[in-house]
Design a protein around this motif. Structure first.
Motif, short mmCIF file in Angstrom:
data_model
loop_
_atom_site.label_atom_id
_atom_site.label_comp_id
_atom_site.label_asym_id
_atom_site.label_seq_id
_atom_site.Cartn_x
_atom_site.Cartn_y
_atom_site.Cartn_z
N ASN B 29 -6.01 -1.28 -1.96
CA ASN B 29 -5.88 -0.06 -2.78
C ASN B 29 -4.50 0.56 -2.70
OD1 ASN B 29 -8.60 -0.16 -3.64
ND2 ASN B 29 -9.24 0.73 -1.70
N PHE B 30 -3.54 -0.17 -3.19
CA PHE B 30 -2.14 0.26 -3.15
C PHE B 30 -1.95 1.66 -3.74
CE2 PHE B 30 2.40 -0.36 -3.34
CZ PHE B 30 2.79 0.34 -4.47
N ARG B 31 -1.14 2.49 -3.04
CA ARG B 31 -0.79 3.79 -3.57
C ARG B 31 0.69 3.88 -3.92
NH1 ARG B 31 -3.64 8.28 -1.97
NH2 ARG B 31 -2.14 9.44 -3.20
N SER B 32 1.55 3.46 -2.99
CA SER B 32 2.99 3.59 -3.25
C SER B 32 3.78 2.69 -2.31
CB SER B 32 3.44 5.04 -3.06
OG SER B 32 3.22 5.45 -1.74
N LEU B 33 5.01 2.43 -2.71
CA LEU B 33 5.94 1.65 -1.88
C LEU B 33 7.21 2.48 -1.70
CD1 LEU B 33 6.70 -2.11 -2.06
CD2 LEU B 33 8.61 -0.49 -2.09
N LEU B 34 7.71 2.51 -0.47
CA LEU B 34 8.87 3.33 -0.16
C LEU B 34 9.98 2.47 0.43
CD1 LEU B 34 6.12 5.11 0.43
CD2 LEU B 34 7.77 6.79 1.23
N TRP B 35 11.21 2.84 0.12
CA TRP B 35 12.39 2.21 0.73
C TRP B 35 13.14 3.24 1.56
CZ3 TRP B 35 13.75 -2.83 0.81
CH2 TRP B 35 13.20 -3.69 -0.14
N TYR B 36 13.57 2.79 2.76
CA TYR B 36 14.36 3.63 3.66
C TYR B 36 15.63 2.88 4.05
CZ TYR B 36 10.37 6.74 4.61
OH TYR B 36 9.35 7.65 4.51
N LYS B 37 16.67 3.65 4.39
CA LYS B 37 17.91 3.09 4.94
C LYS B 37 18.04 3.60 6.37
CE LYS B 37 22.96 3.22 4.28
NZ LYS B 37 24.07 3.83 3.49
N GLN B 38 18.25 2.68 7.31
CA GLN B 38 18.41 3.07 8.71
C GLN B 38 19.76 2.61 9.21
OE1 GLN B 38 15.60 1.39 11.53
NE2 GLN B 38 15.84 3.12 12.92
N CYS B 89 11.22 -1.38 4.13
CA CYS B 89 10.24 -1.22 3.06
C CYS B 89 8.92 -0.80 3.71
CB CYS B 89 10.11 -2.55 2.33
SG CYS B 89 8.81 -2.64 1.10
N ALA B 90 8.20 0.12 3.11
CA ALA B 90 6.92 0.56 3.65
C ALA B 90 5.93 0.75 2.51
CB ALA B 90 7.08 1.87 4.42
N VAL B 91 4.66 0.50 2.81
CA VAL B 91 3.63 0.57 1.77
C VAL B 91 2.48 1.44 2.23
CG1 VAL B 91 1.91 -0.78 0.50
CG2 VAL B 91 4.22 -1.66 0.78
N LYS B 92 1.95 2.22 1.33
CA LYS B 92 0.80 3.08 1.59
C LYS B 92 -0.40 2.58 0.80
CE LYS B 92 -1.62 6.92 2.46
NZ LYS B 92 -2.92 6.48 1.96
N ILE B 94 -4.81 3.11 0.40
CA ILE B 94 -5.83 4.13 0.64
C ILE B 94 -6.68 3.81 1.87
CG2 ILE B 94 -7.95 5.14 -0.28
CD1 ILE B 94 -6.73 4.89 -3.05
N SER B 95 -6.94 2.54 2.13
CA SER B 95 -7.81 2.20 3.25
C SER B 95 -7.20 2.54 4.58
CB SER B 95 -8.14 0.70 3.23
OG SER B 95 -6.98 -0.05 3.52
N GLN B 96 -5.95 2.84 4.60
CA GLN B 96 -5.27 3.13 5.87
C GLN B 96 -5.50 4.57 6.31
OE1 GLN B 96 -1.12 1.98 5.46
NE2 GLN B 96 -1.78 0.41 4.05
N GLY B 97 -6.18 5.36 5.52
CA GLY B 97 -6.39 6.75 5.93
C GLY B 97 -5.25 7.63 5.47
N ALA B 98 -5.24 8.83 5.98
CA ALA B 98 -4.32 9.84 5.46
C ALA B 98 -2.88 9.52 5.77
CB ALA B 98 -4.69 11.19 6.06
N GLN B 99 -2.09 9.31 4.74
CA GLN B 99 -0.65 9.33 4.83
C GLN B 99 -0.07 8.34 5.83
OE1 GLN B 99 1.40 11.79 3.25
NE2 GLN B 99 0.00 13.40 2.67
N LYS B 100 -0.67 7.19 6.02
CA LYS B 100 -0.11 6.21 6.94
C LYS B 100 0.63 5.14 6.16
CE LYS B 100 -4.01 5.41 9.02
NZ LYS B 100 -4.90 4.66 9.94
N LEU B 101 1.75 4.74 6.68
CA LEU B 101 2.57 3.70 6.06
C LEU B 101 2.61 2.47 6.94
CD1 LEU B 101 5.70 5.78 4.97
CD2 LEU B 101 3.75 5.15 3.58
#
Lengths: 114, 113
Positions: B29-38, B89-92, B94-101
């Protein structure tokens, strides 16, 4: 604007000693809070997250614990450190609403267990 | 189990080159994909993608999501030495619960002058 603080920045501790890392957030209320660990050359592993005071969810079984004594304070602890606890520890926050999913990270604590 | 895989793990290019970083995922149940720079310390947020085929752009960086093929790419054009960093890269889901990436292992990008 919101800011997130972590301390200490670096820490060298012997095996078997206790640990306490602190994270505080300013400029927001009721944030979701997270502790991550990043081993050398690897991605971020979620350790704990919290959606409110006293509410802690643990993601992986381990030697660590977390507490949230105040709304914007998140503490990572251990009673006895292991060598495998070495790593880069990052605290993050996200807004309390479910729409905005991005997380914002603190500067991190580099922990070396000797 | 939800999984995020990034490639390549490491990339070295010359200043001015264009690079493409890849992120593939398997998530319920994909919600979103995020990119970060470290860079040295804390990851900084770059983009969040929720809809397929819509490009997000910020200066020389752009990213696009393909929800059918379950991947995203991050493009950097006219690279500069300041672009050297680990890109996460991180993905959220729905099955992961609240706001977990779930994070990938990152791509270490080095730009040589």
């Amino acid at each position: 604007s919101q800011t997130i603080h972590q301390w200490p920045a670096t820490l060298v501790q012997p095996v078997g000693s206790p640990l306490s890392l602190e994270c505080t957030v300013e400029g927001t209320s009721n944030p979701n809070l997270y502790w991550y660990r990043q081993a050398a050359g690897r991605g971020l592993q979620l350790l704990f997250y919290s959606v409110g005071i006293g509410q802690i969810s643990s993601e992986v079984p381990q030697n660590l614990s977390a507490s949230r004594p105040q709304d914007r304070q998140f503490i990572l602890s251990s009673k006895k450190l292991l060598l495998s606890d070495s790593g880069f520890y990052l605290c993050a926050w996200s807004p309390p609403d479910r729409v905005r999913l991005e997380q914002y990270f603190g500067p991190g604590t580099r922990l070396t267990v000797t | 189990e939800d999984k995020v895989v990034q490639s390549p793990l490491s990339l070295v290019v010359h200043e001015g080159d264009t690079v493409t970083l890849n992120c593939s995922y398997e998530v319920t149940n994909f919600r979103s994909l995020l990119w970060y720079k470290q860079e040295k310390k804390a990851p900084t947020f770059l983009f969040m993608l929720t809809s397929s085929g819509i490009e997000k752009k910020s200066g020389r960086l752009s990213s696009i999501l393909d929800k059918k093929e379950l991947f995203s790419i991050l493009n950097i054009t006219a690279t500069q030495t300041g672009d050297s960093a680990v890109y996460l890269c991180a993905v959220k889901g729905i099955s992961q619960g609240a706001q977990k990436l779930v994070f990938g292992q990152g791509t270490r990008l080095t730009i040589n002058p």
